[in-house]
Design a protein around this motif. Structure first.
Motif, mmCIF file in Angstrom:
data_model
loop_
_atom_site.group_PDB
_atom_site.id
_atom_site.type_symbol
_atom_site.label_atom_id
_atom_site.label_comp_id
_atom_site.label_asym_id
_atom_site.label_seq_id
_atom_site.Cartn_x
_atom_site.Cartn_y
_atom_site.Cartn_z
ATOM 1 N N ALA A 1 0.855 -1.192 0.000
ATOM 2 C CA ALA A 1 0.000 0.000 0.000
ATOM 3 C C ALA A 1 0.885 1.234 0.000
ATOM 4 C CB ALA A 1 -0.901 0.009 1.244
ATOM 5 N N PRO A 2 0.443 2.315 -0.535
ATOM 6 C CA PRO A 2 1.230 3.538 -0.522
ATOM 7 C C PRO A 2 1.482 4.000 0.899
ATOM 8 C CG PRO A 2 -1.024 3.989 -1.213
ATOM 9 C CD PRO A 2 -0.873 2.516 -1.162
ATOM 10 N N ALA A 3 2.662 4.579 1.111
ATOM 11 C CA ALA A 3 3.003 5.059 2.447
ATOM 12 C C ALA A 3 2.052 6.159 2.874
ATOM 13 C CB ALA A 3 4.442 5.582 2.452
ATOM 14 N N GLU A 4 1.734 6.190 4.165
ATOM 15 C CA GLU A 4 0.819 7.205 4.675
ATOM 16 C C GLU A 4 1.498 8.572 4.620
ATOM 17 O OE1 GLU A 4 -1.981 7.955 8.597
ATOM 18 O OE2 GLU A 4 -0.251 6.627 8.715
ATOM 19 N N ASP A 5 0.769 9.539 4.105
ATOM 20 C CA ASP A 5 1.279 10.899 3.994
ATOM 21 C C ASP A 5 1.400 11.500 5.389
ATOM 22 O OD1 ASP A 5 1.756 13.569 3.473
ATOM 23 O OD2 ASP A 5 0.426 13.610 1.735
ATOM 24 N N ASP A 6 2.642 11.880 5.769
ATOM 25 C CA ASP A 6 2.846 12.395 7.121
ATOM 26 C C ASP A 6 2.999 13.919 7.150
ATOM 27 O OD1 ASP A 6 5.274 12.685 5.924
ATOM 28 O OD2 ASP A 6 6.434 11.590 7.433
ATOM 29 N N THR A 7 2.600 14.567 6.063
ATOM 30 C CA THR A 7 2.751 16.025 6.022
ATOM 31 C C THR A 7 1.586 16.755 6.682
ATOM 32 O OG1 THR A 7 1.671 16.167 3.856
ATOM 33 C CG2 THR A 7 4.069 15.889 3.869
ATOM 34 N N GLY A 8 0.530 16.062 6.990
ATOM 35 C CA GLY A 8 -0.639 16.713 7.573
ATOM 36 C C GLY A 8 -0.782 16.414 9.053
ATOM 37 N N THR A 9 -0.261 17.289 9.904
ATOM 38 C CA THR A 9 -0.427 17.097 11.342
ATOM 39 C C THR A 9 -1.841 17.508 11.746
ATOM 40 O OG1 THR A 9 0.319 19.336 11.869
ATOM 41 C CG2 THR A 9 2.015 17.607 11.715
ATOM 42 N N ALA A 10 -2.259 17.059 12.920
ATOM 43 C CA ALA A 10 -3.606 17.368 13.395
ATOM 44 C C ALA A 10 -3.830 18.876 13.453
ATOM 45 C CB ALA A 10 -3.824 16.735 14.775
ATOM 46 N N GLY A 11 -2.849 19.602 13.978
ATOM 47 C CA GLY A 11 -2.995 21.052 14.097
ATOM 48 C C GLY A 11 -3.120 21.726 12.748
ATOM 49 N N ARG A 12 -2.283 21.323 11.794
ATOM 50 C CA ARG A 12 -2.328 21.940 10.471
ATOM 51 C C ARG A 12 -3.643 21.631 9.765
ATOM 52 N NH1 ARG A 12 3.747 20.860 7.984
ATOM 53 N NH2 ARG A 12 4.868 22.254 9.424
ATOM 54 N N LEU A 13 -4.110 20.408 9.907
ATOM 55 C CA LEU A 13 -5.369 20.044 9.264
ATOM 56 C C LEU A 13 -6.542 20.787 9.900
ATOM 57 C CD1 LEU A 13 -4.864 16.205 8.748
ATOM 58 C CD2 LEU A 13 -4.646 18.035 7.063
ATOM 59 N N PHE A 14 -6.483 20.970 11.218
ATOM 60 C CA PHE A 14 -7.534 21.723 11.901
ATOM 61 C C PHE A 14 -7.576 23.166 11.387
ATOM 62 C CE2 PHE A 14 -9.151 24.474 15.251
ATOM 63 C CZ PHE A 14 -10.300 23.806 15.655
ATOM 64 N N VAL A 15 -6.399 23.791 11.307
ATOM 65 C CA VAL A 15 -6.333 25.174 10.820
ATOM 66 C C VAL A 15 -6.791 25.255 9.371
ATOM 67 C CG1 VAL A 15 -4.764 27.073 10.277
ATOM 68 C CG2 VAL A 15 -4.535 25.856 12.453
ATOM 69 N N ARG A 16 -6.399 24.268 8.577
ATOM 70 C CA ARG A 16 -6.834 24.260 7.175
ATOM 71 C C ARG A 16 -8.354 24.197 7.096
ATOM 72 N NH1 ARG A 16 -4.334 19.968 2.963
ATOM 73 N NH2 ARG A 16 -2.473 21.084 3.652
ATOM 74 N N GLY A 17 -8.955 23.359 7.950
ATOM 75 C CA GLY A 17 -10.413 23.260 7.960
ATOM 76 C C GLY A 17 -11.071 24.576 8.333
ATOM 77 N N VAL A 18 -10.524 25.257 9.350
ATOM 78 C CA VAL A 18 -11.071 26.548 9.763
ATOM 79 C C VAL A 18 -10.989 27.550 8.610
ATOM 80 C CG1 VAL A 18 -10.735 28.537 11.284
ATOM 81 C CG2 VAL A 18 -10.585 26.223 12.219
ATOM 82 N N LEU A 19 -9.840 27.609 7.949
ATOM 83 C CA LEU A 19 -9.648 28.582 6.868
ATOM 84 C C LEU A 19 -10.556 28.298 5.687
ATOM 85 C CD1 LEU A 19 -5.752 28.999 6.943
ATOM 86 C CD2 LEU A 19 -7.494 30.584 7.819
ATOM 87 N N VAL A 20 -10.764 27.019 5.376
ATOM 88 C CA VAL A 20 -11.666 26.695 4.266
ATOM 89 C C VAL A 20 -13.098 27.092 4.610
ATOM 90 C CG1 VAL A 20 -12.717 24.778 2.999
ATOM 91 C CG2 VAL A 20 -10.242 24.897 3.251
ATOM 92 N N ALA A 21 -13.502 26.853 5.862
ATOM 93 C CA ALA A 21 -14.845 27.281 6.283
ATOM 94 C C ALA A 21 -14.981 28.796 6.166
ATOM 95 C CB ALA A 21 -15.119 26.829 7.713
ATOM 96 N N PHE A 22 -13.938 29.521 6.569
ATOM 97 C CA PHE A 22 -13.968 30.983 6.492
ATOM 98 C C PHE A 22 -13.879 31.488 5.057
ATOM 99 C CE2 PHE A 22 -12.167 31.803 11.022
ATOM 100 C CZ PHE A 22 -13.442 31.579 11.541
ATOM 101 N N SER A 23 -13.405 30.639 4.149
ATOM 102 C CA SER A 23 -13.180 31.094 2.773
ATOM 103 C C SER A 23 -14.475 31.308 2.006
ATOM 104 C CB SER A 23 -12.310 30.072 2.020
ATOM 105 O OG SER A 23 -13.065 28.909 1.700
ATOM 106 N N ASN A 24 -15.582 30.851 2.562
ATOM 107 C CA ASN A 24 -16.848 30.919 1.835
ATOM 108 C C ASN A 24 -17.786 31.956 2.460
ATOM 109 O OD1 ASN A 24 -19.119 30.495 0.325
ATOM 110 N ND2 ASN A 24 -19.448 28.383 0.957
ATOM 111 N N PRO A 25 -17.767 33.202 1.989
ATOM 112 C CA PRO A 25 -18.624 34.232 2.586
ATOM 113 C C PRO A 25 -20.107 33.955 2.372
ATOM 114 C CG PRO A 25 -17.641 35.042 0.560
ATOM 115 C CD PRO A 25 -16.981 33.723 0.858
#
Length: 210
Positions: free
Chosen positions: A103-127
Motif C-alpha cells: 500500500a502507498p506510504a501514509e502521507d505524514d505532512t498533515g499534522t492534526a494542528g495543520r489540518l484543523f487550521v486548514r479546515g477553519v480557513l476553508v470554512a472561512f473562505s466561503n462568505p
C-alpha cells in the motif's frame, strides 16, 4: 422551540449539508490523502469555523455582506485564491516510490494542528455561508421565546450534521485511496485531491450573494 421546528431544521440542514461544496470537497480530499482519522481533524476545524460564522451571522455580519457587494467579493476572491492554492499544492505533492503489492506510504505532512487550521480557513473562505446562515436561522427562531437557547440548539444540531457528512465524504475518499498501490496511482490520487480543491474554488467563484 418546539420539537417540530427542530425536526424541520434537522431535515432541511441534513440535505443542505450533503450538497458538495468547499467543506465536503476538502473532506474527500483529506480522506484521499490522509485517511479518515486525520481528516476528522480537518472536519473539526471546518465545524469550528462554521460555528464561528453562525455566531457572526447573529451579530449582523451576514446581513452586511449581503448588502455590500464590495465586502462580499473581497472575501469571496480571497477564498477562491486560498482554495486554488491548496489544490495546486496537493496536485504537486511529491510521491514516494511504492513496491509492488504494498500500500502507498501514509502521507505524514498533515499534522492534526495543520489540518484543523486548514479546515477553519476553508470554512472561512466561503462568505456565502455567512450570508446563507443569516437568512436561514431566522426561519426557525420563535421570537416569543428566549433567543440564546434556540440559537444554541440550532448551531449544535448543525455542527453534528456537518461533521457527520464530513466523515462520510472523508470515508469515501479513503475507500478510493485504499485501492491504489502504485506510484502512478498515488500521483493520480494527488491530482484528484488537488482537482477537488481547485473545483471547490471554482464553485466559490460562481457564488453570488443571496
Amino acid at each position: 422551540m418546539s420539537w417540530q421546528t427542530l425536526g424541520l431544521f434537522l431535515v432541511t440542514f441534513f440535505f443542505i449539508s450533503a450538497t458538495p461544496g468547499p467543506n465536503m470537497l476538502l473532506a474527500m480530499s483529506l480522506g484521499l490523502r490522509f485517511g479518515v482519522r486525520r481528516a476528522a481533524w480537518g472536519g473539526l476545524g471546518m465545524v469550528a469555523g462554521l460555528t464561528t460564522l453562525a455566531g457572526l451571522s447573529v451579530l449582523g455580519l451576514g446581513a452586511l455582506l449581503a448588502a455590500s457587494e464590495a465586502a462580499f467579493l473581497t472575501l469571496k476572491w480571497a477564498g477562491v485564491a486560498y482554495l486554488t492554492w491548496l489544490g495546486w499544492q496537493t496536485w504537486r505533492a511529491p510521491v514516494e516510490p511504492v513496491r509492488a503489492g504494498e500500500a502507498p506510504a501514509e502521507d505524514d505532512t498533515g499534522t492534526a494542528g495543520r489540518l484543523f487550521v486548514r479546515g477553519v480557513l476553508v470554512a472561512f473562505s466561503n462568505p456565502k455561508a455567512l450570508v446563507f446562515m443569516a437568512a436561514l436561522f431566522p426561519q426557525f427562531i420563535e421570537p416569543a421565546q428566549p433567543l440564546l437557547p434556540q440559537f444554541t440548539a440550532l448551531v449544535s444540531l448543525m455542527a453534528v450534521i456537518e461533521f457527520g457528512w464530513i466523515l462520510a465524504y472523508a470515508a469515501g475518499g479513503h475507500t478510493i485511496a485504499a485501492r491504489l498501490s502504485s506510484t502512478r496511482a498515488v500521483r493520480s490520487l494527488n491530482r484528484v485531491s488537488g482537482g477537488l480543491m481547485i473545483g471547490a474554488g471554482g464553485l466559490l467563484a460562481l457564488a453570488k450573494r443571496i
